[in-house]
Write an enzyme that holds these catalytic residues in place. Sequence first.
Site, PDB file in Angstrom:
ATOM      1  N   GLU A  91      42.057  23.986  10.791  1.00 33.35           N
ATOM      2  CA  GLU A  91      42.445  23.655  12.161  1.00 33.35           C
ATOM      3  C   GLU A  91      43.727  24.410  12.513  1.00 33.35           C
ATOM      4  O   GLU A  91      44.606  24.608  11.667  1.00 33.35           O
ATOM      5  CB  GLU A  91      42.681  22.152  12.271  1.00 33.35           C
ATOM      6  CG  GLU A  91      43.068  21.682  13.669  1.00 33.35           C
ATOM      7  CD  GLU A  91      43.393  20.198  13.713  1.00 33.35           C
ATOM      8  OE1 GLU A  91      43.094  19.573  14.741  1.00 33.35           O
ATOM      9  OE2 GLU A  91      43.930  19.669  12.714  1.00 33.35           O
ATOM     10  N   LYS A 166      36.610  19.110  19.518  1.00 33.34           N
ATOM     11  CA  LYS A 166      37.033  17.893  18.830  1.00 33.34           C
ATOM     12  C   LYS A 166      36.895  16.666  19.733  1.00 33.34           C
ATOM     13  O   LYS A 166      37.446  16.626  20.833  1.00 33.34           O
ATOM     14  CB  LYS A 166      38.477  18.059  18.370  1.00 33.34           C
ATOM     15  CG  LYS A 166      39.014  16.969  17.466  1.00 33.34           C
ATOM     16  CD  LYS A 166      40.435  17.340  17.030  1.00 33.34           C
ATOM     17  CE  LYS A 166      41.044  16.352  16.078  1.00 33.34           C
ATOM     18  NZ  LYS A 166      42.437  16.738  15.726  1.00 33.34           N
ATOM     19  N   CYS A 208      39.449  17.689  11.510  1.00 29.81           N
ATOM     20  CA  CYS A 208      40.603  16.879  11.137  1.00 29.81           C
ATOM     21  C   CYS A 208      40.423  15.377  11.391  1.00 29.81           C
ATOM     22  O   CYS A 208      39.791  14.691  10.590  1.00 29.81           O
ATOM     23  CB  CYS A 208      41.855  17.413  11.830  1.00 29.81           C
ATOM     24  SG  CYS A 208      43.410  16.863  11.049  1.00 29.81           S
TER      25      CYS A 208
END
Length: 332
Positions: A91, A166, A208
């Site tokens: 990321e 995300k 993440c």
Amino acid sequence: MLSSGLRTPRKGWSLLPSGVGLPGLCRRRGPAGTGRNRAGTMAVSSPSRNLPLVAVCQVTSTPDKEQTFAACSGLVREAAKLGACLAFLPEAFDFIARDPAETLKLSEPLGGDLVSRYAQLARECGLWISLGGFHERGQDWEQTQRIYNCHVLLDSKGSIVATYRKTHLCDVELPGQGSMCESNSTIPGPTLGSPVSTPAGKVGLAICYDLRFPELSLALAQDGAEILTYPSAFGSVTGPAHWEVLLRARAIETQCYVIAAAQWGQHHEKRGSYGHSMVVDPWGVVVARCSEGPGLCLAHIDLAYLRQVRLHMPVAQHRRPDLYGNLGRSDP
């Protein structure tokens, strides 16, 4: 130092890890671009059955985009030389800024210069690249002045074959680590992506903080994923407490390989990351691991072993959606 412990099952597959050595390798770059190995490097032997090799890159992004690109591209080139078919970057592989205003200023559209340079890199090296979290100015940039945290998958011809924005944003405040409010500059993605067929297997994309939501991993596994990837930038408080246990949990419950490229070290005066990039097999064993410093680790992906794990412990068949719903996947 980077280190690795790699294992595969014996031919007469057992429910317990056998400890038989799998050809694998971890490398750390030498000083000033020499590419020289340091202490702790393990040699790679000839792989059995020509299993696909993946490379997991650990970097320290900064607000200097050129410096960060040089570090990432160097690791990708090294991965290609070592025979990897797919390289995973963490990321924020493009940069880590000091504040939301700088983040927005440094961001780019997918069609901008940076992704084009990585596409050229993929073509030159002849491997796939997972760009683990790109600060993307989307089509709504002019209206929103906010960005997406976008995971981009490039094939060996440099084409974008998948994007995932995300969906879970990290808005937390932790004692000892401070506050993080990703939504100050970022819009959550609207959908999950479908797993993508790659030379290593079918890859499901996440980023993440998504790691904390097992529903997402179950949805990807139910949709055919064999590999889940969580490019990340975990901090110094959550990293030691939760990083490995969450990665291993996601691997065990989905019976997938889990690949997690991570940011490491001090990015600037306001932020640091935990590192410890790793690959976890479908039994929950960590088969490759980075410790301290930028560098990479490699692992072979054994889909025959994955199928054995699923055959001997068919948890997907044992689910009871009649009791608790089909977690992670919407009904058609």
